[in-house]
Design an enzyme around this catalytic site. Structure first.
Site, short mmCIF file in Angstrom:
data_model
loop_
_atom_site.label_atom_id
_atom_site.label_comp_id
_atom_site.label_asym_id
_atom_site.label_seq_id
_atom_site.Cartn_x
_atom_site.Cartn_y
_atom_site.Cartn_z
N CYS A 1 -7.00 28.26 -87.79
CA CYS A 1 -8.30 28.92 -87.91
C CYS A 1 -8.79 28.83 -89.36
CB CYS A 1 -8.14 30.39 -87.54
SG CYS A 1 -7.36 30.61 -85.95
N ARG B 1 -10.61 21.75 -89.90
CA ARG B 1 -9.39 22.42 -89.44
C ARG B 1 -9.38 22.56 -87.92
NH1 ARG B 1 -6.97 25.45 -93.58
NH2 ARG B 1 -6.27 27.12 -92.19
N TRP C 1 -9.01 28.58 -83.88
CA TRP C 1 -8.31 27.53 -83.15
C TRP C 1 -7.35 28.30 -82.24
CZ3 TRP C 1 -8.06 22.30 -82.39
CH2 TRP C 1 -6.89 21.78 -81.87
N ASN D 1 -5.80 34.39 -89.18
CA ASN D 1 -5.26 33.05 -88.96
C ASN D 1 -3.75 33.20 -88.94
OD1 ASN D 1 -4.82 30.34 -88.75
ND2 ASN D 1 -5.23 29.87 -90.89
N GLY D 2 -3.10 32.65 -87.91
CA GLY D 2 -1.63 32.77 -87.83
C GLY D 2 -1.23 33.33 -86.48
N GLU E 1 8.38 4.39 -80.59
CA GLU E 1 7.37 5.15 -81.34
C GLU E 1 7.14 4.54 -82.72
OE1 GLU E 1 5.16 7.06 -80.68
OE2 GLU E 1 4.58 7.96 -82.57
N LYS F 1 3.50 3.20 -84.00
CA LYS F 1 2.87 3.65 -85.25
C LYS F 1 2.45 2.46 -86.08
CE LYS F 1 1.92 7.11 -84.73
NZ LYS F 1 2.19 7.30 -83.34
N GLU G 1 -0.45 0.28 -84.39
CA GLU G 1 -1.77 0.90 -84.17
C GLU G 1 -2.52 1.16 -85.47
OE1 GLU G 1 -2.09 4.77 -82.39
OE2 GLU G 1 -0.14 5.37 -83.11
N HIS H 1 19.53 -10.03 -74.39
CA HIS H 1 18.82 -10.46 -73.16
C HIS H 1 17.44 -11.02 -73.49
CE1 HIS H 1 22.00 -8.50 -70.89
NE2 HIS H 1 21.92 -7.53 -71.78
N LYS I 1 -9.11 9.00 -80.70
CA LYS I 1 -8.08 10.04 -80.79
C LYS I 1 -7.70 10.54 -79.40
CE LYS I 1 -5.17 12.81 -82.56
NZ LYS I 1 -3.86 12.23 -82.94
C1 AGP Z 1 -0.57 7.88 -80.63
O1 AGP Z 1 -0.41 7.55 -81.99
C2 AGP Z 1 -1.82 7.29 -80.05
N1 AGP Z 1 -2.94 7.78 -80.74
C3 AGP Z 1 -1.90 7.39 -78.54
O2 AGP Z 1 -0.84 6.62 -78.03
C4 AGP Z 1 -1.78 8.81 -77.92
O3 AGP Z 1 -0.46 9.29 -78.08
C5 AGP Z 1 -2.09 8.68 -76.42
O4 AGP Z 1 -3.41 8.25 -76.28
C6 AGP Z 1 -1.89 9.99 -75.65
O5 AGP Z 1 -2.78 10.95 -76.13
P1 AGP Z 1 -2.56 12.48 -75.69
O6 AGP Z 1 -1.23 12.90 -76.25
O7 AGP Z 1 -3.70 13.23 -76.30
O8 AGP Z 1 -2.55 12.53 -74.19
#
Ligand code: AGP
Length: 621
Positions: A2, A27, A75, A101-102, A494, A498, A501, A517, A616
């Site tokens: 928040c 935020r 938030w 906030n908290g 993962e 990272k 992307e 394999h 996002k």
């Molecule tokens: C992760 O770095 C990516 N931005 C993407 O894979 C993300 O994790 C995926 O789109 C799922 O999003 P969500 O967790 O909001 O469902």
């Protein structure tokens, strides 16, 4: 997280508060409100759900007159985003007004005590208890002593603050003292801006910059009193503190990133705090119990499940793959993990005895929403792990666990991922206890180890410089291979995600045992191999994989447990991590991989926070 802004000065407080709240929009929030006190002691409150524009419209329709006020953007962590849950909150008399906030961990006990004493609550928030606690002490005192003023009110507030457990940054205003506001902090930041005949406090620096660059950073447990005569900073015991004034040189954009170059780097560094926030109030260390306030599934229902299916996309899917190990190890429940876009088309066999666990940072991912709707149509129960309160996936689930990471601005998910793993630790411990897969002693051990997670991650963050140097060596590479086994195979996936992307380098995450394999054919001196080889039940196997890669000219960057000399003789580079329980290693091992991807992307001049082609939240199929 928040946002709070409090102002006392010569300008119209409403304008200052609105501008300050706008500067805290980064935020993240889902509702907003403000209170302004006029010199004659009248207070006016405005609240609205959604963006600040709604509050601004209210404010324009009925302007607030007064030079003292407090504003808030919420938030949601407790209670859905709504007008009644929007701050500020008041006591029964309406004389005490509070923003927060908290997370007040002990609010349930405080709230039931207040209800027993006849208080009526308007909201579902933890915050509202603060207004009623102050009322309970201040109103009788004021009735008995009409002359009671700022000092008496301040001592009432200090007594109340001592009752609160958890975290708070608070803004408090009392109608009886219309030219004064109080700010207080514990585990949630508050900064004081010192102006000319005006002062402001706020959750973060951007909000104070239009008034002043002279800032006082409150320390834990400190209180600030703003009034027409200036400001005072006190400790909880009432002692007045002389605090140094610091000159803020950041511009507003830098300040939103708290001085970090990108939101992604800020969010990588926020992980110890976001894990602490996700754990807060959910572990009872006396009885070694786990409390998941929104899971809302009776033990008998949890015991009736014959299988779990974790569904998610992208990074959240990788969290789910770690969750599988925990579900089968602790809950003793067979567990599948599915990419949501695959799950919904394979016509899975589901029924009321099946538990779906949907993981989603945004709570709005189209494929995950479709998958849970399909699962519910088959009669399965759905639990979700989300970072956005009131998001579609959260609302359409039978139960949920909110990761309290605050908004994740960087498109590449970092703190949300470790928040999801933290929530999975809690969920599987809870499930293990309920279904008998774990006894008290085991739970006690695991819970005490989970509490060390933030410390382990703080240790790893200290290796930032070393990781940035590694990035400099390899940022021109065309391909990377990430290798992991067992619980760290998902971390290899993962780490690769990272990198690809945000730096646009082709990177593959692979189960190290699969090298022979196929992928071993890829290895040559131009391809760095990141091998996750911290101490584990598959450590020796990882050492063999490293040797195989080296024998073919590969360059190996190994993640290893501090003190492991053997690996230093085999790998080209070693990033050492603290010795830790194996089940925590995925949550810690991912951090250097997040950092490596970040620094490589920066060196390649990529738009780290907004990588090309990505959103996002993927709200379309
Ligand atoms: C992760 O770095 C990516 N931005 C993407 O894979 C993300 O994790 C995926 O789109 C799922 O999003 P969500 O967790 O909001 O469902």
């Amino acid at each position: 997280m928040c946002g709070i802004v409090g102002y006392v000065g010569t300008r119209q407080a409403g304008n200052v508060l609105l501008d300050g709240l706008k500067r805290l929009e980064y935020r993240g929030y889902d509702s907003a409100g403000m209170v302004v006190a006029s010199p004659d002691g009248q207070i006016s409150i405005r609240r609205s759900v959604g963006k600040l524009a709604g509050l601004e419209t209210l404010f324009q329709q009925e302007p607030l007159v007064g030079q003292v006020g407090i504003g808030h953007t919420r938030w949601a962590t407790h209670g859905k985003p709504s007008e009644e849950n929007a701050h500020p909150h008041q006591d029964c008399t309406g004389r005490i007004v509070v923003v927060h906030n908290g997370i007040i961990e002990n609010y349930p006990a405080l709230k039931s005590h207040l209800i027993k004493n006849g208080h009526t609550f308007r909201s579902q928030t933890d915050t509202e208890v603060v207004a009623h606690l102050i009322e309970e002490k201040w109103v009788p005192l004021k009735e008995k002593n009409r002359a009671a003023g700022a000092d008496e009110f301040l001592s009432v507030v200090r007594e109340v603050l001592l009752q609160l457990e958890g975290s708070y940054a608070l803004g408090i205003l009392c109608m009886d003292l219309p030219d004064m506001i109080i700010g207080a902090r514990k585990n949630s930041p508050l900064v004081l801006g010192v102006g000319e005949n005006e002062n402001i406090f706020a959750s973060d620096i951007p909000a104070i910059l239009p008034l002043t660059r002279d800032a006082i950073f409150l320390d834990e447990g400190e209180i600030v009193v703003l009034s027409k005569s200036g400001y005072r900073v006190l400790r909880l015991d009432g002692q007045v503190m002389e605090k140094p004034i610091k000159r803020v040189t950041w511009d507003a954009v830098m300040a939103e990133k708290a001085g970090y170059r990108h939101f992604m780097l800020k969010e990588i560094h926020e992980q110890p705090q976001s894990i602490e926030d996700t754990l807060r109030g959910r572990l009872n260390l006396d009885e070694w119990q786990v409390y998941l306030e929104y899971v809302k599934m009776e033990p008998d229902v949890l015991k009736s499940f014959r299988k779990a299916v974790i569904i998610a996309c992208g990074t959240s899917y990788h969290a789910g793959k770690v969750g599988k190990f925990l579900a089968e190890k602790w809950v003793k429940l067979p567990c599948e993990v599915d990419i949501a876009s695959e799950f919904r088309y394979r016509e899975p066999l589901l029924g009321p005895k099946d538990l779906i666990v949907a993981i989603s940072q945004s709570g709005e991912t189209a494929d995950t929403i479709a998958a849970i709707r399909y699962a519910r149509s088959c009669g399965a129960k759905v639990l979700s792990i989300c970072n956005v309160v009131g998001s579609t996936i959260a609302r359409e689930s039978d139960g949920k666990i909110y990761t309290r990471c605050g908004p994740e601005i960087g498109v590449a998910s970092t703190k949300a991922f470790t928040g999801q793993l933290t929530a999975l630790y809690l969920l599987t411990l809870y499930g293990g206890l309920v279904r008998g897969g774990l006894d008290k002693q085991q739970t006690q051990t695991y819970l005490s180890q989970i509490l060390l997670l933030p410390r382990y991650i703080r240790e790893v963050l200290k290796r930032e410089e070393e990781i940035a140097a590694l990035a400099k060596k390899y940022f021109k590479s065309k391909n990377f291979l990430y290798l992991g086994r067992h619980m760290n195979y998902p971390i290899a996936l993962e780490g690769a995600l990272k990198l690809k992307e945000i730096s646009y380098i082709h990177a593959e995450g692979y189960a190290a045992g699969e090298m022979k394999h196929g992928p071993i054919a890829l290895i040559d001196e131009s391809m760095p191999i990141v091998a996750i080889a911290t101490k584990s039940c598959v450590y020796e196997k990882m050492i063999s994989n490293i040797e195989e890669a080296k024998a073919r000219g590969g360059i190996v960057i190994a993640l290893a447990t501090e003190g492991d000399q053997q690996i230093a003789e085999k790998a080209d580079h070693v990033i050492y991590l603290p010795a830790m329980p194996e089940f925590l290693s995925p949550c810690v091992n991912v951090v250097p991989l997040q950092m490596l991807a970040y620094y490589i992307a920066v060196l390649r001049g990529c738009d780290v926070d907004q990588p090309r082609n990505l959103a996002k939240s993927v709200t379309v199929e």
